[in-house]
Motif scaffolding. Structure first.
Motif, mmCIF file in Angstrom:
data_model
loop_
_atom_site.group_PDB
_atom_site.id
_atom_site.type_symbol
_atom_site.label_atom_id
_atom_site.label_comp_id
_atom_site.label_asym_id
_atom_site.label_seq_id
_atom_site.Cartn_x
_atom_site.Cartn_y
_atom_site.Cartn_z
ATOM 1 N N GLU A 150 -8.944 -4.042 -10.084
ATOM 2 C CA GLU A 150 -9.345 -4.768 -8.878
ATOM 3 C C GLU A 150 -8.167 -4.904 -7.909
ATOM 4 O OE1 GLU A 150 -11.180 -9.142 -7.586
ATOM 5 O OE2 GLU A 150 -11.077 -8.554 -9.710
ATOM 6 N N GLU A 151 -6.978 -5.188 -8.452
ATOM 7 C CA GLU A 151 -5.790 -5.327 -7.595
ATOM 8 C C GLU A 151 -5.395 -3.982 -6.972
ATOM 9 O OE1 GLU A 151 -3.294 -8.986 -9.623
ATOM 10 O OE2 GLU A 151 -3.391 -7.069 -10.708
ATOM 11 N N HIS A 207 -7.465 -1.489 -6.283
ATOM 12 C CA HIS A 207 -8.454 -1.212 -5.241
ATOM 13 C C HIS A 207 -8.142 -2.020 -3.973
ATOM 14 C CE1 HIS A 207 -10.689 1.194 -7.942
ATOM 15 N NE2 HIS A 207 -11.262 0.220 -8.617
ATOM 16 N N LYS A 208 -7.757 -3.274 -4.159
ATOM 17 C CA LYS A 208 -7.452 -4.127 -3.011
ATOM 18 C C LYS A 208 -6.248 -3.587 -2.242
ATOM 19 C CE LYS A 208 -6.377 -8.926 -1.777
ATOM 20 N NZ LYS A 208 -6.154 -10.305 -2.299
ATOM 21 N N THR A 209 -5.232 -3.136 -2.985
ATOM 22 C CA THR A 209 -4.015 -2.620 -2.361
ATOM 23 C C THR A 209 -4.283 -1.335 -1.588
ATOM 24 O OG1 THR A 209 -2.668 -3.592 -4.126
ATOM 25 C CG2 THR A 209 -1.637 -1.892 -2.781
ATOM 26 N N ARG A 211 -7.212 -0.351 -0.340
ATOM 27 C CA ARG A 211 -8.427 -0.428 0.488
ATOM 28 C C ARG A 211 -8.187 0.083 1.904
ATOM 29 N NH1 ARG A 211 -10.464 -5.998 -0.116
ATOM 30 N NH2 ARG A 211 -11.059 -5.167 -2.148
ATOM 31 N N GLU A 212 -7.069 -0.313 2.517
ATOM 32 C CA GLU A 212 -6.804 0.091 3.901
ATOM 33 C C GLU A 212 -6.560 1.589 4.003
ATOM 34 O OE1 GLU A 212 -6.377 -0.316 8.013
ATOM 35 O OE2 GLU A 212 -7.278 -1.581 6.472
ATOM 36 N N THR A 216 0.836 -1.206 0.000
ATOM 37 C CA THR A 216 0.000 0.000 0.000
ATOM 38 C C THR A 216 0.867 1.250 0.000
ATOM 39 O OG1 THR A 216 -1.720 -1.177 1.233
ATOM 40 C CG2 THR A 216 -1.841 1.233 1.206
#
Length: 296
Positions: A187-188, A190-192, A194-195, A159
């Motif tokens: 998608e990847e 967004h996942k990275t 997200r926090e 992140t």
């Protein structure tokens, strides 16, 4: 209409702003602008524009925003902790002391205390508790960027890496640009991120990500060691140039040129220098100005 960070506006936008305010045919419009007076000099384009607006006779009012007073900090601290102002006063005093009454810094400082367990909820007492001596011993700096750097460093390495790239590109960055640089899917990405979005450091917009505040962007950029920043910009420039379709180069020329210019000193290939020179001569790069990238 509200415009923030007027000190970063390009010449064309300043000209448009002046036209909107001074045009006698423009009615029923109130424009509110905010800028940091410590970032402009009398010769700054913004100051010249404001001077021209005043000379035109247009109605204009300056409002100087002072730091929050102790009592202004004390009430929201008490509200957040669901306790009487007198009980929260010692903590509010420390918050005001450490933040100088800066609203954004005050919120982030209190949040950091909670995240590090220095401000915690005691379920048995049904109240928030804190230890001023432990907070002081922590040695928090009065610099908001340093505080945000500490907050960012608690995020996963992946992140932090994306946030460094995001900060190098600007305060608002298209998701498509991030996918080009990292070679990852949306998608990847967004996942990275997200926090970082969950903690409020960045906002997910329609097709883009934006930093909550320019101080957060500065903190993310500060994660890149100063001696490595030129190389980081050059890597981004090369990634954008090589992975952007030929028919889309002009659309992204502004971002590409900005990155190459920041890393130009490290280009040792004649062919690459000539290519960058060609990109700089493209019409789009001459007509647009880059988003602000922190220069720490």
């Amino acid at each position: 209409m509200f415009l923030d960070d007027l000190q970063w506006l390009d010449a064309a936008t300043l000209e448009l702003m002046e036209h909107l305010i001074t045009d006698p045919d423009m009615r029923h419009l109130m424009l509110v602008g905010a800028y940091r007076d410590n970032e402009v000099s009398p010769a700054h384009p913004l100051m010249r524009t404001l001077g021209a607006i005043r000379k035109s006779g247009a109605r204009m009012q300056d409002i100087l925003l002072a730091p929050l007073r102790l009592e202004d900090v004390g009430q929201p601290v008490a509200d957040a902790l669901h306790c009487a102002r007198d009980a929260a006063q010692p903590l509010a005093l420390l918050v005001h002391e450490k933040t100088g009454g800066n609203p954004f810094f005050s919120i982030q400082f209190v949040t950091a205390l909670a995240e590090e367990g220095l401000l915690a909820f005691d379920p048995d007492a049904a109240a928030w508790t804190w230890d001023l001596d432990k907070i002081r011993a922590k040695g928090y700096t009065e610099n908001v960027v340093d505080l945000m750097v500490g907050k960012l460093k608690r995020l996963p390495d992946a992140t932090q890496n994306v946030l460094r790239q995001l900060a190098s590109l600007g305060n608002v960055v298209q998701i498509a640009t991030l996918t080009l640089i990292h070679g990852q899917s949306e998608e990847e990405i967004h996942k990275t991120l997200r926090e970082a979005a969950r903690t409020g450091l960045i906002h997910r917009l329609e097709g883009a990500y934006a930093f909550l505040h320019d101080r957060v962007q500065e903190a993310a950029y500060a994660l890149i060691p100063e001696g490595e920043r030129a190389a980081a910009h050059l890597r981004i420039g090369r990634a954008l140039a090589s992975r952007t379709a030929p028919d889309e180069i002009e659309e992204k020329i502004f971002e590409i040129v900005n990155q190459f210019d920041r890393g130009a000193a490290l280009i040792d290939s004649r062919e690459e220098r000539e290519r960058v020179a060609e990109l700089n001569l493209m019409p789009a790069s001459e007509q647009k100005l880059p988003q602000r990238t922190p220069r720490l």
